[in-house]
Enzyme design. Sequence first.
Site, PDB file in Angstrom:
ATOM      1  CG  ASP A  46     -11.691  -2.619  -8.471  1.00 50.82           C
ATOM      2  OD1 ASP A  46     -12.358  -2.179  -9.466  1.00 50.82           O
ATOM      3  OD2 ASP A  46     -10.995  -1.463  -8.517  1.00 50.82           O
ATOM      4  CE1 TYR A  51      -6.513   2.343  -6.745  1.00 49.55           C
ATOM      5  CE2 TYR A  51      -7.102   0.298  -7.570  1.00 49.55           C
ATOM      6  CZ  TYR A  51      -7.364   1.564  -6.597  1.00 49.55           C
ATOM      7  OH  TYR A  51      -8.735   1.885  -6.827  1.00 49.55           O
ATOM      8  CE  LYS A  76     -10.859   1.925  -9.659  1.00 49.47           C
ATOM      9  NZ  LYS A  76      -9.868   0.691  -9.500  1.00 49.47           N
ATOM     10  CG  HIS A 109      -9.195   6.524  -9.898  1.00 51.25           C
ATOM     11  ND1 HIS A 109      -7.652   5.851 -10.117  1.00 51.25           N
ATOM     12  CD2 HIS A 109     -10.005   6.088  -9.330  1.00 51.25           C
ATOM     13  CE1 HIS A 109      -8.113   4.673  -8.716  1.00 51.25           C
ATOM     14  NE2 HIS A 109      -9.060   5.011  -8.005  1.00 51.25           N
TER      15      HIS A 109
HETATM   16  N1  LIG Z   1     -12.763   4.250  -7.363  1.00 52.32           N
HETATM   17  C1  LIG Z   1     -11.789   4.507  -6.079  1.00 52.32           C
HETATM   18  O1  LIG Z   1     -12.022   5.426  -6.197  1.00 52.32           O
HETATM   19  C2  LIG Z   1     -11.403   2.948  -4.914  1.00 52.32           C
HETATM   20  C3  LIG Z   1     -10.793   3.852  -4.190  1.00 52.32           C
HETATM   21  C4  LIG Z   1     -10.978   2.699  -2.937  1.00 52.32           C
HETATM   22  C5  LIG Z   1     -10.409   1.886  -2.943  1.00 52.32           C
HETATM   23  N2  LIG Z   1     -11.121   1.266  -3.984  1.00 52.32           N
HETATM   24  C6  LIG Z   1     -11.388   0.143  -4.678  1.00 52.32           C
HETATM   25  O2  LIG Z   1     -12.153  -1.288  -4.284  1.00 52.32           O
HETATM   26  C7  LIG Z   1     -11.278  -2.010  -3.217  1.00 52.32           C
HETATM   27  C8  LIG Z   1     -11.831  -2.442  -1.724  1.00 52.32           C
HETATM   28  O3  LIG Z   1     -11.706  -1.131  -1.227  1.00 52.32           O
HETATM   29  P1  LIG Z   1     -10.572  -0.739   0.194  1.00 52.32           P
HETATM   30  O4  LIG Z   1      -9.497  -1.857  -0.353  1.00 52.32           O
HETATM   31  O5  LIG Z   1     -10.178   0.360  -0.015  1.00 52.32           O
HETATM   32  O6  LIG Z   1     -11.306  -1.336   1.574  1.00 52.32           O
HETATM   33  P2  LIG Z   1     -12.193  -2.340   1.921  1.00 52.32           P
HETATM   34  O7  LIG Z   1     -12.182  -3.822   0.166  1.00 52.32           O
HETATM   35  O8  LIG Z   1     -13.343  -2.123   2.325  1.00 52.32           O
HETATM   36  O9  LIG Z   1     -11.686  -2.953   2.789  1.00 52.32           O
HETATM   37  C9  LIG Z   1     -10.166  -3.224   3.347  1.00 52.32           C
HETATM   38  C10 LIG Z   1      -9.463  -3.778   4.479  1.00 52.32           C
HETATM   39  O10 LIG Z   1     -10.388  -4.623   5.335  1.00 52.32           O
HETATM   40  C11 LIG Z   1      -9.092  -5.792   5.582  1.00 52.32           C
HETATM   41  N3  LIG Z   1     -10.369  -6.547   5.754  1.00 52.32           N
HETATM   42  C12 LIG Z   1     -10.799  -7.871   4.453  1.00 52.32           C
HETATM   43  N4  LIG Z   1     -11.470  -8.232   4.705  1.00 52.32           N
HETATM   44  C13 LIG Z   1     -11.564  -8.393   5.512  1.00 52.32           C
HETATM   45  C14 LIG Z   1     -12.125  -9.747   6.679  1.00 52.32           C
HETATM   46  N5  LIG Z   1     -12.752 -10.707   5.988  1.00 52.32           N
HETATM   47  N6  LIG Z   1     -12.250  -8.953   8.194  1.00 52.32           N
HETATM   48  C15 LIG Z   1     -11.660  -8.182   8.859  1.00 52.32           C
HETATM   49  N7  LIG Z   1     -10.835  -7.100   7.876  1.00 52.32           N
HETATM   50  C16 LIG Z   1     -10.915  -7.657   6.777  1.00 52.32           C
HETATM   51  C17 LIG Z   1      -8.139  -5.726   4.871  1.00 52.32           C
HETATM   52  O11 LIG Z   1      -7.038  -6.350   5.582  1.00 52.32           O
HETATM   53  P3  LIG Z   1      -5.640  -7.067   5.106  1.00 52.32           P
HETATM   54  O12 LIG Z   1      -5.339  -6.493   3.708  1.00 52.32           O
HETATM   55  O13 LIG Z   1      -5.353  -7.155   6.179  1.00 52.32           O
HETATM   56  O14 LIG Z   1      -7.409  -8.445   5.051  1.00 52.32           O
HETATM   57  C18 LIG Z   1      -8.214  -4.217   4.694  1.00 52.32           C
HETATM   58  O15 LIG Z   1      -7.604  -3.249   5.528  1.00 52.32           O
HETATM   59  C19 LIG Z   1     -10.019  -1.168  -3.353  1.00 52.32           C
HETATM   60  O16 LIG Z   1      -9.131  -2.688  -3.403  1.00 52.32           O
HETATM   61  C20 LIG Z   1     -10.509  -0.185  -4.665  1.00 52.32           C
HETATM   62  O17 LIG Z   1     -10.377  -1.980  -5.845  1.00 52.32           O
HETATM   63  C21 LIG Z   1     -11.542   1.764  -4.989  1.00 52.32           C
END
Ligand SMILES: NC(=O)c1ccc[n+]([C@@H]2O[C@H](COP(=O)([O-])OP(=O)(O)OC[C@H]3O[C@@H](n4cnc5c(N)ncnc54)[C@H](OP(=O)(O)O)[C@@H]3O)[C@@H](O)[C@H]2O)c1
Length: 277
Positions: A46, A51, A76, A109
């Site tokens: 994704d 990004y 997106k 998006h």
């Molecule tokens: N459509 C939208 O508006 C939108 C907005 C936000 C996100 N997204 C999508 O959703 C995806 C995921 O969301 P996100 O990146 O915001 O947040 P997330 O996946 O909820 O959390 C990522 C964070 O948690 C840490 N982490 C990951 N796995 C872990 C584990 N097993 N234990 C402890 N910490 C962990 C990562 O650190 P490390 O990297 O240091 O492991 C990072 O700081 C994004 O990458 C993107 O593709 C979409």
Amino acid sequence: MTSVPTLTMNNGVEIPQLGFGVFQILPESTRSAVLTALETGYRHIDTAQMYGNEKQVGQAVRDSGLPRSEVFVTSKLNNGHHAYGDALAAFARTLDDLGLGYVDLFLVHWPMPAVGDYLETWKAMEEIYRSGRCRSIGVSNFNPGHLQRLLDGGEVVPAVNQIEVHPYLTQATVRAFDSGHGIVTEAWSPIAQGKVLGDPVIAGIASRLDRSAAQVTLRWHLQRGDVVFPKSVSRARIEENFELFDFELTPGDMAAITALNRDERTGPDPESFNWIP
Ligand SMILES: NC(=O)c1ccc[n+]([C@@H]2O[C@H](COP(=O)([O-])OP(=O)(O)OC[C@H]3O[C@@H](n4cnc5c(N)ncnc54)[C@H](OP(=O)(O)O)[C@@H]3O)[C@@H](O)[C@H]2O)c1
């Protein structure tokens, strides 16, 4: 290698229920992170124009040696490209930057309701879909009112709605609207960027099952029927977040996690977010 279950979207295309998110992964780290995810078994990436790492995502998918048809890639449309012609041109750039021949899923998006042109944007998305260069189209951060406008004025029902969902923001209303209209919900920030991992209820379930809090939270999403794509740059956590298919949460565990809802966002509110990068 574990194979990830798929969901069938409203146009018949299958989407792997677990993917890998690359938000906030720097371009120079993206190729390696995506290759690690693909080696681990993820087959769904994704990304987004916003990004700034589509080129590196495409490079990693090409370098992985996997057949193109085995990897599901989402991108997106950025907020500044909502006008019809801009959306078509921006999609063409995504296609070039990814260099993968086609995109599996392309999303609007953000609705940016103060700008208010997202129905025009959706018409461009329909044109992109009809061109055959994109297997499915959908939206992100759309509330029921925004979706209803597309359903009333558009022709193609969005395949997915990608919204912020995690135990502190369970999104009952939007998820019910999505499922009532055949739209798959994708849960972004599924572990609330780490904020839910210290929660005592989640930690208690994790300890009983001898799993991590992240695994329990991601499993909760899967059992609710949503698509998730946790982000990590650490190989150990990329692997940890993939090990979700050999345990189950009980109905009691599911209810206890859902009861943690406090309507708390980690990201912007779609009703007021009108930012153009
Ligand atoms: N459509 C939208 O508006 C939108 C907005 C936000 C996100 N997204 C999508 O959703 C995806 C995921 O969301 P996100 O990146 O915001 O947040 P997330 O996946 O909820 O959390 C990522 C964070 O948690 C840490 N982490 C990951 N796995 C872990 C584990 N097993 N234990 C402890 N910490 C962990 C990562 O650190 P490390 O990297 O240091 O492991 C990072 O700081 C994004 O990458 C993107 O593709 C979409």
